[in-house]
Design a protein around this motif. Structure first.
Motif, short mmCIF file in Angstrom:
data_model
loop_
_atom_site.label_atom_id
_atom_site.label_comp_id
_atom_site.label_asym_id
_atom_site.label_seq_id
_atom_site.Cartn_x
_atom_site.Cartn_y
_atom_site.Cartn_z
N HIS B 138 -23.63 -37.22 19.68
CA HIS B 138 -24.32 -38.12 20.61
C HIS B 138 -23.54 -39.43 20.67
CE1 HIS B 138 -27.22 -40.65 22.58
NE2 HIS B 138 -27.36 -41.40 21.50
N CYS B 175 -30.80 -42.48 23.82
CA CYS B 175 -31.79 -41.70 23.07
C CYS B 175 -33.15 -42.39 23.06
CB CYS B 175 -31.33 -41.46 21.64
SG CYS B 175 -31.40 -42.95 20.59
N LYS B 196 -33.76 -36.34 24.81
CA LYS B 196 -32.58 -36.26 23.94
C LYS B 196 -32.73 -35.09 22.97
CE LYS B 196 -29.48 -38.51 23.97
NZ LYS B 196 -28.19 -38.21 24.68
#
Ligand code: SF4
Lengths: 222, 266, 488
Positions: B138, B175, B196
């Motif tokens: 991420h 996120c 997310k």
């Protein structure tokens, strides 16, 4: 003259506020000169066969229909086929009569100017264009040009046929703007009228002409 | 090279693993790591919550502690480096301290996020790591858009032996952490977290990694609450992990209260 | 108006227009998040437009150079805004237009209502203008017995359903096709009862509904996307042709424009006509852009009024950082990429300016009256992810403006709040290494540990965290302790 006084004082006050704000919020480092490093001239030469081909692509992507005429002499024949089945067409006062002489269509010249209801009763409008932008698929109509006429005539009829000479085709937006006179009304047309207001899906045909046909006059496809 | 470690307040108190891992990587590569013990916090929470005046002494303290600590400074945190690089001078100038602003700019130019330090400054992408797991990355917002670390973390991960990197759908979307945003707008934050997590699960990864403990705390806290079976591990932990060394440590969440709170017993 | 106010930058007045909602953002967001249809509509629409925008931006090799030029032109404009407005006024007047100045919403509404009354008309057609929504013009006209008909399709949907706009480009972005069909069936006089939810059929219904109004309208009201000071040329960028109808067929045109919309030169349009369409509708060019300068004999409206509106803009201009919020060209790219906007929609922001730019513009236009002001909550409606800056065609540093406006919210606290006191305590600890270490030890020992010695649900505000996420287990020792233990 109470009203006039009020207007004057609003003007003076707004300007005074803005002057104070301009100074209070002035950037400490001053304002740098505007960088003009973007392209002033596009990738394809104005009037070239390549730029006309690119215009055909970009205009077609808006779901306008493009026709090609090899030279000015071919325009009447191409127009005859484009306007097949059309009953009546309005043209600006200065549109070349050779374009319309042989057409099997009722031709109404906008001279003297037609009323809005009269325009609403006509099937189509036929004009030239001042400049066309290949990068964006845009035709620019300059009001008052002999072959472009008043803004209303290209707006009210539901079908617009626009003849664009290769010499009027440029690659980029900056090149186009340099050729235009901003003191006369300009209409930038990129495809038929459209909306994306329903779920951001594009739908062609709302209030402006729902059908746009473009006749490109010039060298054959590169 | 002599490198000063910016531990970050959150890292020091809550996520020391990522810091130890950072030290391990850099020492393994032959560099000297120093830890200026008077360091506290870069002030990011104050800045980002709008307490710019209160942040001024924190900025001053940070600059005093790190100005002469080493040639360069590193933090395994994109957001803390983002604050140092893009906000410290602003806070100083706003507080009318031009000298501090200039000192902060000088320090900011020598302060790096871990992947930047490794790839740009030390010139390595293969740090000799081994991590035989299915991992998705991420790219946290501050690493991505404040620091523009680009694909540096991915290049480091691709060089890890045994690691199977899988793509995270909609990777570049936040996120939902955002510091105090996560509590001030907890519901919007949770809605962002839900997407997310869905993307992490769709990726099929067993591990979600990132360069920020704070975002991993958020994503991992959600994945843990859902008992999703996916764990979160800081990028530094993966890069520190070797075949014969200590295995990478996951971020551990407290999971006792849900069962108790809901009265569900096994 | 006392003479001491004269010349001081001023915020927009309360009680008129739509710059402030009635509740803080988290409360409004709470309802929006629970509206699953809204969530689906917004998710679909913003995803569609993001993909389109990305495609047409990627094909422009000099996009970054254009963005930098756009940013600089706007900064230059703000630095000499009063001079440029005077130049614009002179250019427009020389070409037969009449220029009016309005200090605020009330004054602008009165000017427009008076101008309409002078024509004897009791009906006007309108082309989408956020400035006129900001000042509540339709409501003010209604009080004077003047009916304003919105002609943009999405505006029409909003007007027919007695709703509020929620997006710059597509004010009805929160509605899907079947909801729009229902609205038309309910509220559009003479609509075909067999109307389907096919977007083409819906667009045709709007065409039929508005056609007669266009062809007979005597007065139109528009906004302006740009106004070039040197030539007096005003631009309206649109898609459907409703703008052309309003700008061409009526006898009288009244354009209401925020003062920040002026640009120095007509040639600057070469930048904005590239930046705006691609950022906004995600097309290479929008279907129609109309430009005009004053009055053109024999073509279009023969009476043209330009109303220049302050309504708080001078207050924004007075802030060195904050004034860049006035650079906005209302493309809505920042809304479309914002993960918060995508989940809450525009209504949650209360103001007609939603999304990231709204969160920094609205509080500056109105000022922040205190911690309970709904606009005080707007700068916090962001995770500071920065997607808005990357999308903005004129490079407005919205994340920085959000932080600055958070500071402005706090500065409006007359007495310290609990958060202020907590932040002060933490800040004090953090400049003292000794106190910081002590605080850390407390944290490390599990300050909120329950019977089992582990973290249970945290007290407020930590409860906002543990409502949906587990809390990390505190480590056995801090990094500092480990370093001391192993290195010294
Ligand atoms: S702030 Fe920038 S991205 Fe947002 S609407 Fe304005 S111009 Fe577009």
């Amino acid at each position: 003259m109470v009203e006039a006084d009020a207007l004057v004082s609003a003007r003076e006050e707004v300007l005074a506020r803005l002057r104070a704000a301009r100074d209070a919020g002035a950037p400490r480092g001053g304002v740098p000169p505007t960088p003009r490093e973007y392209r002033r001239v596009g990738a394809l030469a104005a009037g070239s066969a390549e730029v006309v081909d690119r215009l055909e692509e970009t205009v077609t992507e808006y779901r306008a229909v493009v026709f090609r005429a090899a030279g000015p002499g071919d325009v009447p024949a191409v127009l005859a086929s484009v306007l097949e089945g059309v009953g009546s067409v309005v043209v600006p006062p200065g549109l070349p009569t050779t374009w319309t002489d042989g057409l099997a269509v009722t031709v109404r010249r906008d001279d003297p100017p037609l009323s809005v209801p009269e325009l609403d009763g006509l099937d189509a409008v036929l004009t030239g264009a001042s400049v066309a932008i290949a990068d964006t698929g845009t035709l620019v109509l300059a009001a008052g040009e002999p072959d472009q006429g008043r803004r209303a005539i290209t707006l009210v009829p539901d079908h617009h046929v626009c003849v664009v000479d290769a010499a009027a085709v440029v690659s980029s937006v900056p090149e186009a703007l340099a050729r235009l006179d901003p003191t006369r009304p300009l209409t930038f047309v990129s495809g038929p009228s459209a909306t994306s207001d329903i779920e951001l899906d594009r739908v062609e045909g709302v209030h402006g002409p729902r059908r746009l046909d473009v006749v490109l006059v010039g060298p054959p496809r590169a | 090279m002599r490198i000063a470690l910016v531990a970050t307040c959150l890292g020091d108190a809550m996520f020391p693993q990522a810091l130890k891992a950072t030290v391990e990587i850099l020492e393994r590569l032959g560099h000297e790591v120093v830890f200026p013990s008077d360091q506290t916090c870069c002030g990011q929470m104050h800045v980002n919550t709008g307490y710019l005046d209160m942040a001024l002494p924190l900025v001053r303290h940070h600059v005093e502690v790190f100005a002469d600590a080493a040639e360069v400074a590193v933090a395994p945190s994109g957001s803390c480096v983002g604050c140092v690089r893009h906000q410290h001078a602003m806070v100083a100038r706003r507080g009318g301290d031009e000298d501090l602003a200039r000192a902060a700019e000088d320090l900011a130019g020598r302060t790096y996020e871990l992947s930047e330090l490794l790839v740009d400054v030390l010139g390595v992408t293969d740090v000799g790591a081994y991590y035989p797991h299915r991992v998705t990355y991420h790219p946290t917002c501050h690493s991505l858009r404040m620091l523009r670390v680009g694909d540096k973390p991915l290049r480091l991960l691709r060089a890890v032996r045994g690691l199977h990197l899988v793509e995270l759908p909609d990777a570049e979307v936040c996120c939902g952490f955002g510091g105090t945003f996560a509590v001030k707008n907890a519901e919007v934050s949770t809605a962002m977290l839900a997407d997310k997590m869905a993307n992490v699960l769709t990726s099929g990864a067993e591990v979600c990694t990132a360069g920020d403990s704070s975002c991993l705390m958020h994503i991992g806290g959600g994945l843990s609450r859902l008992r999703s079976g996916v764990r979160t591990v800081h990028l530094a932990e993966i890069l520190a992990s070797t075949e014969d060394g200590t295995p990478a440590r996951d971020i551990v969440f407290d999971t006792t209260e849900v069962g108790e709170g809901k009265g569900v017993h096994p | 108006m006392s003479s001491t106010d004269l010349g001081m930058p001023t915020t927009a007045p309360d009680g008129v227009g739509f710059l402030r909602g009635s509740e803080p953002f988290p409360a409004a967001a709470h309802r929006a998040l629970a509206d699953t249809q809204l969530r689906r509509n917004l998710g679909h629409a913003t995803r569609t437009i993001r993909a389109k925008r990305a495609g047409v931006v990627a094909e422009v090799p000099d996009w970054e150079e254009l963005r930098r030029a756009g940013e600089a032109i706007k900064a230059d404009t703000m630095a000499r805004l009063p001079e440029l407005l005077e130049q614009l006024e002179a250019s427009v007047t020389a070409r037969g237009g009449v220029v009016h100045w309005a200090r605020d919403a009330t004054e602008a509404n009165a000017i427009v209502a008076g101008l309409v009354r002078d024509t004897g008309a009791d009906e006007v057609v309108k082309v989408k203008s956020i400035a006129t929504q900001e000042i509540g013009l339709n409501e003010a006209l209604a009080e004077q017995g003047i009916t304003a008909t919105e002609t943009d399709l999405a505006e029409l949907i909003v007007q027919l359903s007695d709703d509020r706009p929620s997006h710059f480009l597509v004010p009805a972005i929160h509605r899907n096709r079947s909801e729009i069909r229902d609205i038309f069936l309910r509220a559009m006089p003479g609509v075909d009862p067999d109307l389907t939810d096919d977007p083409r059929r819906l667009a045709m219904a709007a065409r039929a509904h508005l056609r007669r109004k266009f062809l007979s309208a005597r007065v139109a009201i528009s906004g302006a996307n740009f106004a070039a000071a040197d030539t007096g040329t005003i631009s309206v960028v649109e898609s459907e042709g409703n703008g052309r109808m309003c700008l061409t067929l009526p006898d009288t045109l009244i354009t209401v424009m925020g003062v920040e919309k002026v640009v120095p030169r007509w040639s600057d349009m070469e930048v904005f006509l590239q930046l705006l369409p691609r950022s906004s509708t995600g097309e290479r060019m929008n279907p129609y852009t109309s430009t005009w300068s004053g009055v053109t004999p024999g073509d279009g409206p023969q009476t043209f009024h330009l109303v220049l509106l302050d309504n708080g803009r001078s207050n924004v201009l007075a802030s060195e950082d904050g004034r860049s919020a006035l650079h906005c060209i209302r493309c809505s790219a920042c809304l479309n990429v914002c993960p918060v906007y995508e989940r809450t929609g525009g209504h949650a922001y209360g103001s007609v300016y939603p999304g990231p730019i709204g969160a920094v513009l609205s509080p500056q236009l109105t000022g922040i009256s205190g911690p309970d002001d709904p606009n005080a909550s707007l700068p916090y409606a962001s995770s500071l992810c920065g997607a808005c800056f990357d999308a903005c065609p004129v490079r407005i540093d919205i994340p920085n403006l959000l932080v600055q406006q958070r500071a402005a919210s706090i500065a409006a606290h007359r007495t310290p709040t609990a958060q202020d006191l907590a932040m002060r305590t933490v800040a004090a600890a953090m400049v003292s290494p000794g106190r910081f270490r002590a605080a850390e030890r407390v944290l490390g020992l599990g300050r909120f540990a329950g019977r089992s010695g582990r973290i249970r649900f945290l007290p407020y505000p930590g409860s906002q965290w543990t409502s949906a996420r587990d809390a990390p287990a505190p480590p056995a020792e801090t990094f500092r302790q480990w370093w001391k233990r192993t290195r010294s």
